[in-house]
Write a protein that holds these residues in place. Structure first.
Motif, PDB file in Angstrom:
ATOM      1  N   SER A  65       0.816  -1.210   0.000  1.00  0.00           N
ATOM      2  CA  SER A  65       0.000   0.000   0.000  1.00  0.00           C
ATOM      3  C   SER A  65       0.852   1.263   0.000  1.00  0.00           C
ATOM      4  O   SER A  65       0.314   2.357  -0.126  1.00  0.00           O
ATOM      5  CB  SER A  65      -0.942   0.007   1.200  1.00  0.00           C
ATOM      6  N   SER A  66       2.175   1.109   0.142  1.00  0.00           N
ATOM      7  CA  SER A  66       3.049   2.275   0.086  1.00  0.00           C
ATOM      8  C   SER A  66       4.494   1.804  -0.078  1.00  0.00           C
ATOM      9  O   SER A  66       4.783   0.616   0.012  1.00  0.00           O
ATOM     10  CB  SER A  66       2.943   3.122   1.359  1.00  0.00           C
ATOM     11  N   ARG A  68       6.729   3.047   1.982  1.00  0.00           N
ATOM     12  CA  ARG A  68       7.272   3.480   3.268  1.00  0.00           C
ATOM     13  C   ARG A  68       8.383   2.559   3.766  1.00  0.00           C
ATOM     14  O   ARG A  68       9.357   3.010   4.347  1.00  0.00           O
ATOM     15  CB  ARG A  68       6.155   3.538   4.300  1.00  0.00           C
ATOM     16  N   THR A 112       2.306  -1.350  -6.264  1.00  0.00           N
ATOM     17  CA  THR A 112       2.016  -0.428  -5.167  1.00  0.00           C
ATOM     18  C   THR A 112       0.668   0.223  -5.445  1.00  0.00           C
ATOM     19  O   THR A 112       0.414   0.678  -6.563  1.00  0.00           O
ATOM     20  CB  THR A 112       3.110   0.649  -5.047  1.00  0.00           C
ATOM     21  N   ALA A 114      -2.465   2.931  -4.012  1.00  0.00           N
ATOM     22  CA  ALA A 114      -2.938   4.004  -3.143  1.00  0.00           C
ATOM     23  C   ALA A 114      -4.422   3.717  -2.973  1.00  0.00           C
ATOM     24  O   ALA A 114      -5.209   3.944  -3.887  1.00  0.00           O
ATOM     25  CB  ALA A 114      -2.712   5.369  -3.759  1.00  0.00           C
TER      26      ALA A 114
END
Length: 128
Positions: A65-66, A68, A112, A114
């Protein structure tokens, strides 16, 4: 299409990623998906596909989802790759395919999202 109208729970993100990866493999590359979510003694093979040249391609799908904690591709460890090779051998044995007669590849597709919208797709060949 790789979107939906609802938010994507964590478990469904994997399924969405696999669906998007299949669409990419068949629609963009023209490969034939012959199996999905094949369970073996060593784990699960996400996608088994055939390329135009008849090579079997085992595709590990990583959806996140990111970025990060890094790219989805960075989550594939050497230990995971070793298990995937064992799974590939089991697949050929279970399907009575002589591995020496075929080209074999191991690819990773990292996606990925969003929410439920695909932001990026990376495709690398790990073993060809």
């Amino acid at each position: 299409m790789c979107t939906s109208t609802a938010s994507v729970p964590k478990l469904d993100l994997g399924a969405l990623g696999e669906s998007c990866a299949c669409s990419y493999l068949t629609g963009c590359l023209g490969w034939q998906v012959i199996d999905r979510n094949v369970r073996t003694r060593y784990g699960e093979l996400d996608i088994v596909a055939l390329r135009h040249d008849g090579a079997y391609v085992f595709v590990e799908v990583r959806a996140r989802s990111s970025h990060r904690f890094g790219s989805p591709l960075e989550t594939v460890t050497q230990q995971k790759l070793a298990r995937l090779v064992q799974q590939m051998d089991r697949y050929f044995a279970a399907h009575h395919v002589c591995q020496e007669d075929r080209q074999v590849a191991l690819d990773v597709v990292g996606l990925t999202f969003a929410g439920d919208v695909l932001q990026s797709l990376e495709h690398v060949s790990v073993l060809s």
